[in-house]
Design an enzyme around this catalytic site. Structure first.
Site, PDB file in Angstrom:
ATOM      1  N   TRP A  86       0.827  -1.217   0.000  1.00 32.44           N
ATOM      2  CA  TRP A  86       0.000   0.000   0.000  1.00 32.44           C
ATOM      3  C   TRP A  86       0.860   1.264   0.000  1.00 32.44           C
ATOM      4  O   TRP A  86       0.389   2.364  -0.284  1.00 32.44           O
ATOM      5  CB  TRP A  86      -0.962   0.002   1.194  1.00 32.44           C
ATOM      6  CG  TRP A  86      -0.322   0.182   2.551  1.00 32.44           C
ATOM      7  CD1 TRP A  86       0.720  -0.544   3.058  1.00 32.44           C
ATOM      8  CD2 TRP A  86      -0.662   1.145   3.559  1.00 32.44           C
ATOM      9  NE1 TRP A  86       1.030  -0.100   4.327  1.00 32.44           N
ATOM     10  CE2 TRP A  86       0.193   0.931   4.663  1.00 32.44           C
ATOM     11  CE3 TRP A  86      -1.610   2.151   3.659  1.00 32.44           C
ATOM     12  CZ2 TRP A  86       0.133   1.686   5.839  1.00 32.44           C
ATOM     13  CZ3 TRP A  86      -1.678   2.898   4.833  1.00 32.44           C
ATOM     14  CH2 TRP A  86      -0.802   2.668   5.903  1.00 32.44           C
ATOM     15  N   GLU A 145       0.604  -3.020  12.711  1.00 28.10           N
ATOM     16  CA  GLU A 145       0.644  -4.485  12.563  1.00 28.10           C
ATOM     17  C   GLU A 145       0.906  -5.218  13.877  1.00 28.10           C
ATOM     18  O   GLU A 145       0.938  -6.446  13.903  1.00 28.10           O
ATOM     19  CB  GLU A 145       1.707  -4.853  11.525  1.00 28.10           C
ATOM     20  CG  GLU A 145       1.334  -4.340  10.141  1.00 28.10           C
ATOM     21  CD  GLU A 145       2.466  -4.432   9.124  1.00 28.10           C
ATOM     22  OE1 GLU A 145       3.638  -4.341   9.522  1.00 28.10           O
ATOM     23  OE2 GLU A 145       2.159  -4.578   7.927  1.00 28.10           O
TER      24      GLU A 145
HETATM   25  O1  IFM Z   1       3.595  -1.580   3.981  1.00 24.31           O
HETATM   26  C1  IFM Z   1       4.500  -1.546   5.034  1.00 24.31           C
HETATM   27  C2  IFM Z   1       3.758  -1.856   6.295  1.00 24.31           C
HETATM   28  O2  IFM Z   1       2.777  -0.885   6.557  1.00 24.31           O
HETATM   29  C3  IFM Z   1       4.722  -1.902   7.465  1.00 24.31           C
HETATM   30  N1  IFM Z   1       5.744  -2.881   7.222  1.00 24.31           N
HETATM   31  C4  IFM Z   1       6.513  -2.606   6.014  1.00 24.31           C
HETATM   32  C5  IFM Z   1       5.601  -2.547   4.800  1.00 24.31           C
HETATM   33  C6  IFM Z   1       6.413  -2.220   3.545  1.00 24.31           C
HETATM   34  O3  IFM Z   1       6.980  -0.962   3.654  1.00 24.31           O
END
Ligand code: IFM
Length: 721
Positions: free
Chosen positions: A319, A461
């Site tokens: 994203w 996350e």
């Molecule tokens: O898309 C991101 C995510 O929001 C957090 N971890 C790394 C990913 C890639 O940059």
């Protein structure tokens, strides 16, 4: 200021410099490593969007053979920065022309050797890597310059290229095929020696194919050559030989001129100048440099989360591209902006397939998207540093906001360009299928009379499988509303396209449901404190201080999410509610933004480089540009300083951070200068203390504007395009 320079050599910085001095484009990513470096130093010539999988290893982009390898051998031993005494070493990136150079003076015994080289990846002929190399020694001595194609490739989950064949046909040639899809990868290299009285031998071995040029070197005489290499994939290989001879004929400088012209044109529309703060000025230019490198080269390309800096994050698109990078291209380069959208349109079959595999209707986009929308994300994306066991993560199956992010981007593209034709190019179908997915994924609660979305993961996350994430729910509402907005658009145009699509997709029932639920999607309340709860029950989690939590860590790289230390606390990985407030700013008051900023910022780890810019942007919205400034600098300098996480659990996640670059650009333009397009092009400046002025060029609705924002006066002038 156009130069990035680092002085001195430190083995500890090798990986970081490889990212920092990257050159190339979306067909060839060339890490900023040195001529003499090999796989151990993480040399990579990455082929973005050419993927391969070996066994059960992660599917990742293929690294090609390395035609930039050159070293100096004296007394039978290579002499380089790794094994000699480095008297001085300088590495430079000329951002204006996208050229990397190095100069090293190395001592061994009673002599000093000076090595200089420069390289660029042609922006005229996208398969071409051109370099020049020179050496001089302060003593009469026999030397060998070894230069050729290194085939001992750095791979994270390789070896991806098999059946490698080496040959010499008046130039050096290496070819091989990828393991999974049998892509033919070819590399040709030739040099034009500009020195005489040398003997040349060909060496072929497991490391590759090389010229060994023996020279009776004279004290302080400069021995130099230019090197031309072409790398092709599949049908591109057909005319590699012609390309090589054409470029050999023209030489380094002529090619550089043409290449520079293109780079200068790019900078003409995208450079931003900050007066009063040189550090910010150069850091922002460096961020823009990365975004320019990463402009997609075809409709089947978008931008991977680690750009072209290697194989981390599987060379996949997240994203990051839609939310953090697209705004730059919408302001400066509409061809690339459109490609970013078209890439997702092409990914629709993959997204439908993914939804189906989980038992849902509609389109559930890949969390880590490779070609054709294939999701490269695994269920076990992190390793436990203590037990070395894989940890179940929920990025792939629960981060359902990805589909909404894509619709948000499509809407942004249409709002900015008024190019409604993209709807007929497939965007409408995407939007309808995403809405269908959310209708199926979420549910209507009769008791609460609202549409809820359970069991998701928001941008933060660390908190897995939560209900009613504020960010996700707003996106779902926006998706439903978009369906109805575009229905209205086609109706107003007397165009049956929408209705035809409803027929084609048997969408009548969905349309009814969307009409029913669009105002019932549960939007998290603004509490009395004006704070919005990130998800149901978040406020019941332990409210521990960030530093206290970090003190509990037993290992530097231990994973904090899920069952880890942060999982049952209010510490979040990255901007979540704050990202929602930025994306849906028109729905919330400044007071709400302020209170949420003050609540969530101390609880945010900023463990993802996506986080800082969202806080910076919202900080400007509440007129605190000086709070935004350090966060802006954090985003803009991440690949200059190398200060970012290199490991998540036991997994290496290093590389460049284009979402941070995009976020820095957004903060400068939309935050500090306060650019908006809602009621015509306008600025509402919120300059940090150190800025005297910020100026830039921006495109809007077919016109080009020069914007100049000063403390006392701002000007927006239409320019000739
Ligand atoms: O898309 C991101 C995510 O929001 C957090 N971890 C790394 C990913 C890639 O940059």
């Amino acid at each position: 200021m156009w130069l990035i320079k680092e002085n001195g050599f430190d083995k500890e910085h090798i990986i970081h410099r490889g990212n920092q001095f990257i050159i190339g484009h979306m067909k060839l990513g060339v890490r900023g490593t040195l001529d003499e470096f090999r796989r151990a130093e993480k040399v990579a010539i990455t082929l973005p969007f050419v993927y391969d999988q070996v066994g059960d290893g992660w599917r990742e982009p293929v690294n090609a053979f390395n035609p930039l390898f050159s070293e100096v051998i004296i007394d039978g031993k290579p002499l380089n920065v790794l094994n000699g005494h480095v008297i001085s070493h300088e590495q430079t990136l000329d951002m204006k022309n996208a050229v990397m150079s190095r100069r090293s003076v190395i001592q061994r015994g009673d002599y000093q050797v000076t090595i200089e080289s420069s390289r660029f990846v042609s922006s005229v002929d996208e398969r071409l890597i051109i370099s020049k190399f020179q050496v001089s020694i302060d003593k009469d001595i026999k030397i060998v310059i070894k230069t050729g194609i290194d085939i001992d490739i750095w791979d994270i989950n390789g070896k991806h290229i098999e059946d490698v064949k080496l040959s010499e046909k008046g130039y050096l040639k290496v070819e091989g095929v990828t393991h999974e899809k049998g892509h033919l990868i070819t590399c040709l290299k030739e040099i034009t020696p500009l020195f005489e009285n040398s003997k040349v031998k060909i060496e072929k071995n497991n490391d590759g194919i090389f010229y060994g040029i023996e020279i009776d070197a004279k004290k302080n005489h400069v021995y130099k050559f230019e090197s031309f290499a072409v790398i092709g994939v599949d049908q591109e290989n057909d005319d590699l030989e012609n390309k090589l001879s054409e470029v050999l004929h023209e030489g380094y400088h002529k090619r550089l001129e043409k290449h520079s012209q293109i780079w200068n044109q790019k900078w003409d529309v995208s450079n931003v100048i900050i007066k009063g703060d040189d550090a910010a000025d150069v850091a922002l230019r460096y961020s823009i440099y990365h975004l320019l490198l990463l402009a997609p080269q075809s409709n089947s390309q978008s931008i991977p989360a680690r750009g072209i800096s290697g194989q981390t994050y599987k060379g996949a698109v997240f994203w990051d591209t839609e939310i953090f990078m697209l705004p730059f291209y919408l302001n400066t380069d509409l061809v690339s902006a459109k490609r970013i959208i078209l890439y997702r349109i092409q990914g629709l079959p993959g997204a439908k397939q993914k939804a189906k595999s989980y038992g849902f209707k509609g389109a559930f986009y890949a969390w880590e998207s490779q070609e054709d929308g294939f999701d490269a994300c695994t269920d076990y994306n992190v390793t436990d540093v203590f037990t070395k066991r894989l940890i179940r993560t929920y990025f792939k199956d629960k981060q359902v906001h990805i589909s909404g992010d894509i619709v948000y981007a499509m809407k942004m593209y249409i709002d900015r360009t008024k190019d409604f034709s993209i709807l007929k190019d497939g965007a409408l179908e995407v939007i309808l299928e995403v809405a269908r997915f959310y209708l199926d994924y979420g549910h209507y609660s009769i008791l609460k009379n609202r549409f809820e979305i359970w069991d998701v993961m928001g941008p933060d996350e660390y908190h897995e499988r939560v209900h009613n994430n504020a960010f996700t729910n707003q996106l779902v509402k926006m998706v439903f509303e978009s369906v109805l907005d575009y229905e209205e658009y086609f109706e107003s145009e007397n165009d049956s396209y929408f209705n035809d699509m409803v027929e084609k997709l048997s969408y009548h029932h969905e349309l009814e449901l969307i009409n029913k639920y669009k105002d019932l999607v549960y939007i998290k309340e603004i509490e009395d404190s004006l704070v919005i709860e990130q998800f149901d029950g978040y406020f019941n989690h332990k409210d521990i201080n960030k530093d206290e939590l970090f003190k509990l860590k037993l290992h530097e790289h231990e994973y904090l999410g899920g069952q880890g230390l942060a999982g049952d606390t209010q510490i979040i990985k990255q901007a979540d509610v704050i990202s929602m407030l930025y994306l849906f700013k028109e729905k919330y008051s400044k007071e709400v933004i302020k209170n949420n900023w003050e609540y969530y910022e101390p609880r945010t780890e900023h463990g993802s480089t996506l986080s800082a810019s969202m806080y910076a942007l919202t900080s400007c919205m509440i007129s605190h540009p000086d709070h935004a400034y350090p966060l802006f600098m954090k985003s803009a300098t991440v690949d200059l300083t190398g200060k970012s996480k290199h490991f998540a659990g036991g997994i290496y996640i290093g590389g460049t951070h284009p979402a941070a670059s995009g976020g820095a650009y957004m903060t400068a333009i939309f935050g500090f200068s306060g650019l908006s397009f809602n009621q015509g092009i306008k600025v509402n400046p919120k300059l940090p203390q150190s800025f005297e002025n910020i100026s830039y060029t921006v495109r809007d609705k077919g016109k080009l504007y020069k914007v100049n924002v000063d403390r006392n006066e701002s000007k927006i002038m239409e320019e000739k395009d």
